[in-house]
Design a protein around this motif. Structure first.
Motif, PDB file in Angstrom:
ATOM      1  N   VAL A 164     -15.352 100.914  28.781  1.00 31.31           N
ATOM      2  CA  VAL A 164     -13.985 100.094  29.036  1.00 31.31           C
ATOM      3  C   VAL A 164     -12.951  99.846  27.707  1.00 31.31           C
ATOM      4  N   ALA A 168      -9.894 102.339  28.454  1.00 34.88           N
ATOM      5  CA  ALA A 168      -8.878 101.444  29.310  1.00 34.88           C
ATOM      6  C   ALA A 168      -8.199 100.419  28.397  1.00 34.88           C
ATOM      7  N   ARG A 169      -7.431  99.993  28.943  1.00 32.04           N
ATOM      8  CA  ARG A 169      -6.382  98.910  28.119  1.00 32.04           C
ATOM      9  C   ARG A 169      -6.082  97.812  29.040  1.00 32.04           C
ATOM     10  N   ASP A 172      -4.665  98.067  32.907  1.00 37.25           N
ATOM     11  CA  ASP A 172      -5.156  99.080  33.671  1.00 37.25           C
ATOM     12  C   ASP A 172      -5.872  98.709  34.851  1.00 37.25           C
ATOM     13  N   VAL A 174      -9.037  99.525  37.606  1.00 28.38           N
ATOM     14  CA  VAL A 174     -10.220 100.063  37.722  1.00 28.38           C
ATOM     15  C   VAL A 174     -10.741 100.155  38.923  1.00 28.38           C
ATOM     16  N   PHE A 188     -15.063  94.160  33.659  1.00 30.10           N
ATOM     17  CA  PHE A 188     -13.791  94.570  33.780  1.00 30.10           C
ATOM     18  C   PHE A 188     -12.516  93.561  33.707  1.00 30.10           C
ATOM     19  N   ARG A 191     -12.284  92.391  30.244  1.00 26.95           N
ATOM     20  CA  ARG A 191     -10.962  93.303  29.445  1.00 26.95           C
ATOM     21  C   ARG A 191      -9.726  93.161  29.900  1.00 26.95           C
ATOM     22  N   LEU A 193      -8.708  94.207  33.019  1.00 26.17           N
ATOM     23  CA  LEU A 193      -8.564  95.252  33.956  1.00 26.17           C
ATOM     24  C   LEU A 193      -8.067  94.556  35.477  1.00 26.17           C
ATOM     25  N   GLU A 194      -7.313  95.215  36.303  1.00 27.63           N
ATOM     26  CA  GLU A 194      -6.894  94.806  37.621  1.00 27.63           C
ATOM     27  C   GLU A 194      -8.173  95.679  38.297  1.00 27.63           C
TER      28      GLU A 194
END
Length: 338
Positions: A164, A168-169, A172, A174, A188, A191, A193-194
């Motif tokens: 991740v 990813a940022r 973003d 997932v 996730f 970090r 993430l959606e």
């Protein structure tokens, strides 16, 4: 959570709400604390609450022998090398110093050999009807594993977090199977993430339904609105908690979608070798066309593990880390395995 519906979508997908900081105990932590406070079990009761292996099956003697050999090495060769190269800049000189970023060259070479032996076994010439003690005599074949494509981690959760971080940022998307491994969602969301839960059926991830959503459903709408899908996290073999194994056809379909829509398949293959069927399914990486048999010209032979100086080449040369805490294809590969 926000539920997105589409008139022609067979199954709605669920998007996680905006990330919020919550200092209250997580459900996982709360459950763990409750389990730790349970009274001791009777001696004849098998505890299935945690995935602990039977102590009798653990390699106590081989591990003890390895520890003894390591201790002997530290007392003799390690001390000799430390005296020979006293400066801290000589990273290769002391066994207890910092290792290279991907991991020890010798360890990676040994690990690559182990994966090769499991996935590409040599034909057994023994005519005995049951010559092979391995209960899985014909595992799914795949390209030879290059040591330079591997990256040592402290377990799958660490590998997921590294993937991740690398690929990813915050903001973003997932994609995950519904249901999925309960610890992964927290990684996730932590970090930023959606998390989008994708439909599953008796065969695992419904790749056909995902294809439809990417083209004409909520995911397609999100892409057209500027959203970026970074990862599709899947457990392709012996899914936890579903227990199903994704077919080779669905694996190829998912990889094709990843290549077309520009995201990476983050394959949690922790259970891949725990298979007792007639034929082990192929690793996700084995179905990615970008994985080609390594050649000397590709620079994959860097971690030879033959001398004291090999790890220095791995530090200062290309070395080739596998990216997100596992294995990544050379070039334009779209599979990261942890």
């Amino acid at each position: 959570p926000l539920r997105l519906a589409h008139r022609s979508l067979r199954r709605p997908l669920t998007l996680s709400p905006t990330l919020k900081i919550n200092i209250s105990p997580t459900p996982t932590l709360t459950l763990s604390r409750k389990m730790s406070n349970l009274p001791p079990l009777a001696p004849d009761v098998l505890d299935l609450a945690k995935g602990h292996p039977c102590p009798a099956l653990l390699p106590h003697e081989p591990m003890a022998a390895a520890c003894e050999a390591t201790a002997a090495h530290l007392r003799s060769d390690g001390l000799r090398r430390a005296q020979k190269h006293p400066r801290p800049s000589n990273l290769k000189s002391v066994s207890l110093n910092y290792a290279t970023r991907p991991g020890s060259a010798r360890a990676l070479t040994a690990l690559a050999g182990f994966i090769d032996r499991q996935c590409n076994p040599e034909p057994n010439p023994n005519p005995n009807p049951n010559p092979n003690p391995n209960p899985n005599p014909n595992p799914g074949a795949g390209p030879r594993v290059a040591p330079g494509s591997l990256f040592l981690t402290n377990g799958v959760s660490h590998g997921i977090d590294l993937a991740v971080t690398a690929f990813a940022r915050a903001g973003d998307v997932v994609l995950v199977e519904d249901p999925t491994y309960f610890l992964s969602v927290g990684i996730f969301q932590g970090r930023g993430l959606e998390v989008v839960r994708c439909a599953t059926d008796a065969g695992g991830l419904d790749v056909e339904n995902l294809d439809f959503s990417l083209r004409s459903g909520p995911l397609g709408d999100a892409l057209r609105a500027g959203k970026r899908i970074a990862l599709a996290y899947v457990i392709p073999t012996h899914h936890n908690p579903l227990g199903v194994t994704l077919s080779a056809e669905r694996r190829r379909g998912l990889i094709a979608l990843a290549r077309e829509f520009g995201f990476l398949v983050l394959a949690d293959e922790v259970y891949h070798f725990l298979n007792w069927s007639a034929q082990r399914p192929p690793r996700m990486a084995a179905l990615d066309p970008a994985y080609a048999p390594p050649t000397a010209a590709a620079g994959d032979a860097a971690p030879r593990g033959d001398s004291e100086d090999d790890d220095e080449d791995f530090i200062y040369g290309d070395g080739g880390g596998g990216g997100g805490g596992g294995e990544e294809a050379q070039g334009s590969g779209c599979v990261v395995s942890v």
